[in-house]
Design a protein around this motif. Structure first.
Motif, mmCIF file in Angstrom:
data_model
loop_
_atom_site.group_PDB
_atom_site.id
_atom_site.type_symbol
_atom_site.label_atom_id
_atom_site.label_comp_id
_atom_site.label_asym_id
_atom_site.label_seq_id
_atom_site.Cartn_x
_atom_site.Cartn_y
_atom_site.Cartn_z
ATOM 1 N N SER A 48 44.110 54.931 40.796
ATOM 2 C CA SER A 48 44.869 54.347 41.896
ATOM 3 C C SER A 48 44.121 53.154 42.471
ATOM 4 O O SER A 48 42.909 53.026 42.304
ATOM 5 C CB SER A 48 45.088 55.403 42.985
ATOM 6 O OG SER A 48 45.873 54.894 44.035
ATOM 7 N N ASP A 49 44.852 52.287 43.136
ATOM 8 C CA ASP A 49 44.259 51.163 43.864
ATOM 9 C C ASP A 49 45.187 50.830 45.032
ATOM 10 O O ASP A 49 46.120 51.585 45.330
ATOM 11 C CB ASP A 49 43.984 49.955 42.960
ATOM 12 C CG ASP A 49 45.238 49.280 42.421
ATOM 13 O OD1 ASP A 49 46.371 49.648 42.824
ATOM 14 O OD2 ASP A 49 45.105 48.376 41.584
ATOM 15 N N GLU A 50 44.951 49.686 45.649
ATOM 16 C CA GLU A 50 45.749 49.337 46.828
ATOM 17 C C GLU A 50 47.231 49.176 46.508
ATOM 18 O O GLU A 50 48.066 49.264 47.409
ATOM 19 C CB GLU A 50 45.201 48.061 47.501
ATOM 20 C CG GLU A 50 45.328 46.798 46.679
ATOM 21 C CD GLU A 50 44.244 46.601 45.623
ATOM 22 O OE1 GLU A 50 44.403 45.695 44.787
ATOM 23 O OE2 GLU A 50 43.263 47.354 45.608
ATOM 24 N N THR A 52 48.973 51.265 44.636
ATOM 25 C CA THR A 52 49.607 52.580 44.490
ATOM 26 C C THR A 52 49.148 53.603 45.521
ATOM 27 O O THR A 52 49.733 54.680 45.615
ATOM 28 C CB THR A 52 49.341 53.157 43.077
ATOM 29 O OG1 THR A 52 47.925 53.264 42.871
ATOM 30 C CG2 THR A 52 49.957 52.288 41.996
ATOM 31 N N ASP A 53 48.121 53.271 46.301
ATOM 32 C CA ASP A 53 47.589 54.238 47.271
ATOM 33 C C ASP A 53 48.651 54.773 48.223
ATOM 34 O O ASP A 53 48.658 55.965 48.542
ATOM 35 C CB ASP A 53 46.445 53.616 48.088
ATOM 36 C CG ASP A 53 45.144 53.539 47.308
ATOM 37 O OD1 ASP A 53 45.005 54.214 46.268
ATOM 38 O OD2 ASP A 53 44.252 52.785 47.755
ATOM 39 N N PHE A 56 50.595 57.717 46.872
ATOM 40 C CA PHE A 56 49.808 58.945 46.892
ATOM 41 C C PHE A 56 49.683 59.477 48.316
ATOM 42 O O PHE A 56 49.750 60.686 48.536
ATOM 43 C CB PHE A 56 48.414 58.692 46.297
ATOM 44 C CG PHE A 56 48.424 58.550 44.799
ATOM 45 C CD1 PHE A 56 48.386 59.668 43.982
ATOM 46 C CD2 PHE A 56 48.449 57.304 44.203
ATOM 47 C CE1 PHE A 56 48.384 59.543 42.597
ATOM 48 C CE2 PHE A 56 48.444 57.165 42.827
ATOM 49 C CZ PHE A 56 48.415 58.290 42.018
ATOM 50 N N GLU A 57 49.513 58.589 49.269
ATOM 51 C CA GLU A 57 49.393 59.013 50.664
ATOM 52 C C GLU A 57 50.684 59.675 51.146
ATOM 53 O O GLU A 57 50.638 60.663 51.881
ATOM 54 C CB GLU A 57 48.999 57.834 51.546
ATOM 55 C CG GLU A 57 47.560 57.422 51.318
ATOM 56 C CD GLU A 57 47.175 56.105 51.954
ATOM 57 O OE1 GLU A 57 47.979 55.523 52.717
ATOM 58 O OE2 GLU A 57 46.054 55.640 51.669
ATOM 59 N N GLU A 62 44.910 63.361 48.129
ATOM 60 C CA GLU A 62 43.620 62.811 48.500
ATOM 61 C C GLU A 62 42.898 62.200 47.288
ATOM 62 O O GLU A 62 43.172 62.549 46.150
ATOM 63 C CB GLU A 62 42.737 63.894 49.141
ATOM 64 C CG GLU A 62 42.259 64.959 48.183
ATOM 65 C CD GLU A 62 43.275 66.052 47.860
ATOM 66 O OE1 GLU A 62 42.993 66.828 46.943
ATOM 67 O OE2 GLU A 62 44.333 66.125 48.499
ATOM 68 N N PRO A 63 41.948 61.305 47.573
ATOM 69 C CA PRO A 63 41.172 60.708 46.490
ATOM 70 C C PRO A 63 40.139 61.694 45.936
ATOM 71 O O PRO A 63 39.727 62.631 46.628
ATOM 72 C CB PRO A 63 40.476 59.512 47.142
ATOM 73 C CG PRO A 63 40.547 59.741 48.599
ATOM 74 C CD PRO A 63 41.671 60.695 48.864
ATOM 75 N N SER A 77 38.256 55.798 42.625
ATOM 76 C CA SER A 77 39.603 55.223 42.656
ATOM 77 C C SER A 77 40.600 56.058 41.842
ATOM 78 O O SER A 77 41.385 55.543 41.056
ATOM 79 C CB SER A 77 39.574 53.787 42.141
ATOM 80 O OG SER A 77 39.088 53.765 40.816
ATOM 81 N N ARG A 79 43.327 59.488 42.545
ATOM 82 C CA ARG A 79 43.931 60.357 43.552
ATOM 83 C C ARG A 79 44.596 61.539 42.878
ATOM 84 O O ARG A 79 45.114 61.427 41.767
ATOM 85 C CB ARG A 79 44.954 59.596 44.383
ATOM 86 C CG ARG A 79 44.286 58.606 45.331
ATOM 87 C CD ARG A 79 45.304 58.104 46.324
ATOM 88 N NE ARG A 79 44.678 57.291 47.333
ATOM 89 C CZ ARG A 79 44.563 57.665 48.606
ATOM 90 N NH1 ARG A 79 45.039 58.817 49.014
ATOM 91 N NH2 ARG A 79 44.000 56.864 49.469
#
Length: 117
Positions: A48-50, A52-53, A56-57, A62-63, A77, A79
């Motif tokens: 994941s990165d900014e 796709t975060d 997931f949130e 959680e990561p 990086s 999740r």
């Protein structure tokens, strides 16, 4: 959930062929030389990165993190994959494609050797 080749094949059936490699006390999941998922402590995580975060949130995923030497907490990086994806290969394929795209984007460009005359 221990992730072996047979279980990975089931989970990622609609995504395509993957390869598992034992690492980190768990398993890395690869397409070619790109690791886009990992299993650790019985939990599957996706890269994941900014970009796709937020998805997931929204799923409260959680990561992946671990305690390093000296008591320092390391957050990677990856999740946690939403549990519902483990039984839905078609939806997992959507998330796996995003994770693979993140893994591709994270690859460091190779430096070209300078050509000498």
């Amino acid at each position: 959930m221990a992730l072996d080749a047979e279980r990975a094949e089931e989970i990622f059936a609609s995504f395509g062929p993957v390869r598992c490699k034992r690492m980190f006390g768990g398993s890395g999941v690869f397409v070619g030389d790109r690791m886009f998922a990992l299993e650790a402590r019985g939990v599957l995580y996706l890269k994941s990165d900014e970009t796709t975060d937020a998805e997931f949130e929204r799923e409260s995923c959680e990561p992946f993190s671990y305690d390093a030497k000296g008591g320092r907490r390391v957050v990677m990086s990856y999740r946690r994959a939403p549990e519902r994806l483990l039984e839905d290969p078609d939806e997992m394929a959507v998330w796996a494609r995003r994770a693979l795209a993140v893994a591709d984007a994270a690859r460091k460009p190779r430096r070209k050797a300078s050509a000498e005359p």
